[in-house]
Enzyme design. Structure first.
Site, mmCIF file in Angstrom:
data_model
loop_
_atom_site.group_PDB
_atom_site.id
_atom_site.type_symbol
_atom_site.label_atom_id
_atom_site.label_comp_id
_atom_site.label_asym_id
_atom_site.label_seq_id
_atom_site.Cartn_x
_atom_site.Cartn_y
_atom_site.Cartn_z
ATOM 1 N N ASP A 1 -11.363 -8.474 7.543
ATOM 2 C CA ASP A 1 -12.771 -8.364 7.131
ATOM 3 C C ASP A 1 -13.430 -9.736 7.119
ATOM 4 O OD1 ASP A 1 -12.861 -5.629 6.804
ATOM 5 O OD2 ASP A 1 -13.902 -5.758 4.878
ATOM 6 N N ASP B 1 -3.263 -18.004 1.760
ATOM 7 C CA ASP B 1 -4.401 -18.687 1.121
ATOM 8 C C ASP B 1 -4.989 -19.732 2.059
ATOM 9 O OD1 ASP B 1 -1.875 -19.728 0.746
ATOM 10 O OD2 ASP B 1 -2.254 -20.538 -1.255
ATOM 11 N N LYS C 1 3.255 -15.204 2.667
ATOM 12 C CA LYS C 1 3.209 -15.865 1.359
ATOM 13 C C LYS C 1 4.666 -16.124 0.987
ATOM 14 C CE LYS C 1 0.808 -17.267 -2.238
ATOM 15 N NZ LYS C 1 -0.111 -18.410 -2.184
ATOM 16 N N TYR D 1 0.821 -1.216 0.000
ATOM 17 C CA TYR D 1 0.000 0.000 0.000
ATOM 18 C C TYR D 1 0.858 1.270 0.000
ATOM 19 C CZ TYR D 1 -4.111 -2.891 1.104
ATOM 20 O OH TYR D 1 -5.111 -3.823 1.069
ATOM 21 N N ASP E 1 -5.704 -6.639 5.762
ATOM 22 C CA ASP E 1 -6.895 -5.917 5.322
ATOM 23 C C ASP E 1 -7.987 -6.929 4.961
ATOM 24 O OD1 ASP E 1 -8.579 -3.991 4.391
ATOM 25 O OD2 ASP E 1 -7.338 -3.353 2.701
#
Ligand code: NAD
Length: 360
Positions: free
Chosen positions: A255, A227, A195, A135, A251
């Site tokens: 959620d 994942d 990852k 980001y 992020d």
């Protein structure tokens, strides 16, 4: 204790008003000052985070934030969009650690889309790094085709990046949180999500978290690919205790975790800097679809105020009083529309706030 109150847009003003009501009956010396932020600030001052709002936030011990944004601002240049206010506050206050507890209240087990046995008793904490990762990494941009025949964007790119100190400080936060949870009877385990099989940045992340973990022999550490973590969160969410991850994975996973418990309207969050100064806000956005109708659930914001008392204002007892009052109101059967089910009593935003005040 100085609190900057930034209600923002949409349902932000409605839900923050209820949290302020609750804070006002605690009998604590709280000095609350309100300012505009997001779209509301853009309308009044031409910027989503005016200097005066930023100063108020910087000078406060904590910030109680509602939500910002509305689809009508989608055409504005990116730096003027309401959501930039949150990024600006995070950056200017150095808020690097985002805490999102996902707790399933027994009374709301039926509100989740998962089977009750999977989420009954769920109490996990997602810790997301907030100031690094793809980001904020440079360079980023869009390359324009140069052959002149077909002018336009040819490709776009962002850079994923983490420095060692950035990973170390969020890892310490996670291990310390797990240690505190262990003292309160929880498992005391950190799952670091990465990852590393594909990305250099996250191999480095894994190595640094492992190194920091050696300083916390009393806290267990395991690693999981993102994942798999996304899958495990819906398959067997109770296998987690504290989850720590980077900005982008956090992020998304936070959620996902928030929906485990039924409604995003129930979930608080805290973003802290190295001095425990923090911004406290519900996990959800400004919900323009229900704004002004008086039906938004204020409990995520009220529970964010409880986190504020705990983490930034050192008022653990008052935090627990609020949490107990919320449980009591739920046990009485009161529900806003998002968590309503047959046999319970429907309440408006304001009635829910009043009920928490009464329970206190
Ligand atoms: P949202 O979280 O605002 O809403 C998603 C859905 O959840 C909507 O159907 C909404 O009605 C419902 N909902 C959210 N909060 C609720 C509550 N307290 N009670 C009952 N129902 C609730 O997400 P969105 O619709 O994707 O985004 C709307 C705006 O909010 C956008 O402009 C977005 O950029 C912004 N946003 C802001 C923040 C923030 O301020 N931190 C976070 C996320 C999104």
């Amino acid at each position: 204790m100085k609190i900057a109150v930034l209600p923002g847009d949409g349902i932000g003003t409605e839900i923050v008003a209820e949290a302020v009501k609750v804070l006002n009956v605690l009998g604590l010396p709280l000095e609350m000052e309100t300012a505009l932020v997001g779209g509301a600030a853009y309308e009044a001052h031409g910027h989503p985070l005016p200097e005066s709002t930023l100063k108020l936030a910087k000078d406060a011990d904590a910030i109680l934030f509602g939500a910002v944004g509305d689809w009508k601002y989608d055409k504005l240049d990116r730096p003027l969009r309401p959501e930039q206010a949150i990024l600006g506050l995070r950056k200017n206050l150095g808020l690097f650690a985002n805490f999102r507890p996902a707790i399933c209240y027994e009374q709301l087990v039926g509100a989740s889309s998962l089977k009750p046995e999977l989420i009954s008793g769920l109490d996990i904490l997602i810790i997301r790094e907030l100031t690094g990762d793809i980001y904020f990494g440079q360079p980023r941009g869009r390359r324009i085709a140069s052959d002149g025949h077909f002018p336009g964007v040819e490709e776009a790119f962002d850079t994923m990046r983490y420095s060692k100190p950035e990973i170390e400080r969020i890892a310490h936060v996670a291990f310390q949180a797990a240690r505190k949870r262990k003292a309160m009877g929880k498992e005391g385990r950190v799952t670091s999500v990465d990852k590393a099989n594909v990305l250099e940045t996250f191999q480095f992340w894994k190595d640094v978290v492992t190194e920091v973990g050696q300083q916390y022999p009393d806290v267990a550490l395991d690693h999981m690919y993102v994942d798999n973590a996304a899958m495990q969160l819906v398959k067997e969410p109770k296998r987690f205790d504290v989850v720590v991850t980077g900005n982008m994975f956090g992020d998304i996973l936070s959620d996902e975790a928030s929906m485990l418990t039924g409604s995003i309207g129930m979930l608080p969050s805290a973003s802290l800097n190295a001095n425990n100064q923090g911004l406290y806000e519900p996990s959800h956005g400004s919900a323009p679809d229900i704004a002004g109708k008086g039906i938004a659930n204020p409990l995520a914001t009220i529970l964010s105020a409880a986190m504020m008392l705990r983490f930034s204002l050192n008022q653990e007892e008052a935090a627990q009083r609020i949490e107990a009052a919320v449980q009591k109101v739920l046990a009485q059967g009161l529900r806003t529309a998002d968590i309503y089910s047959e046999g319970t009593t429907r309440a408006s935003t304001c009635e829910m706030g009043d009920a928490v005040v009464k329970a206190l």
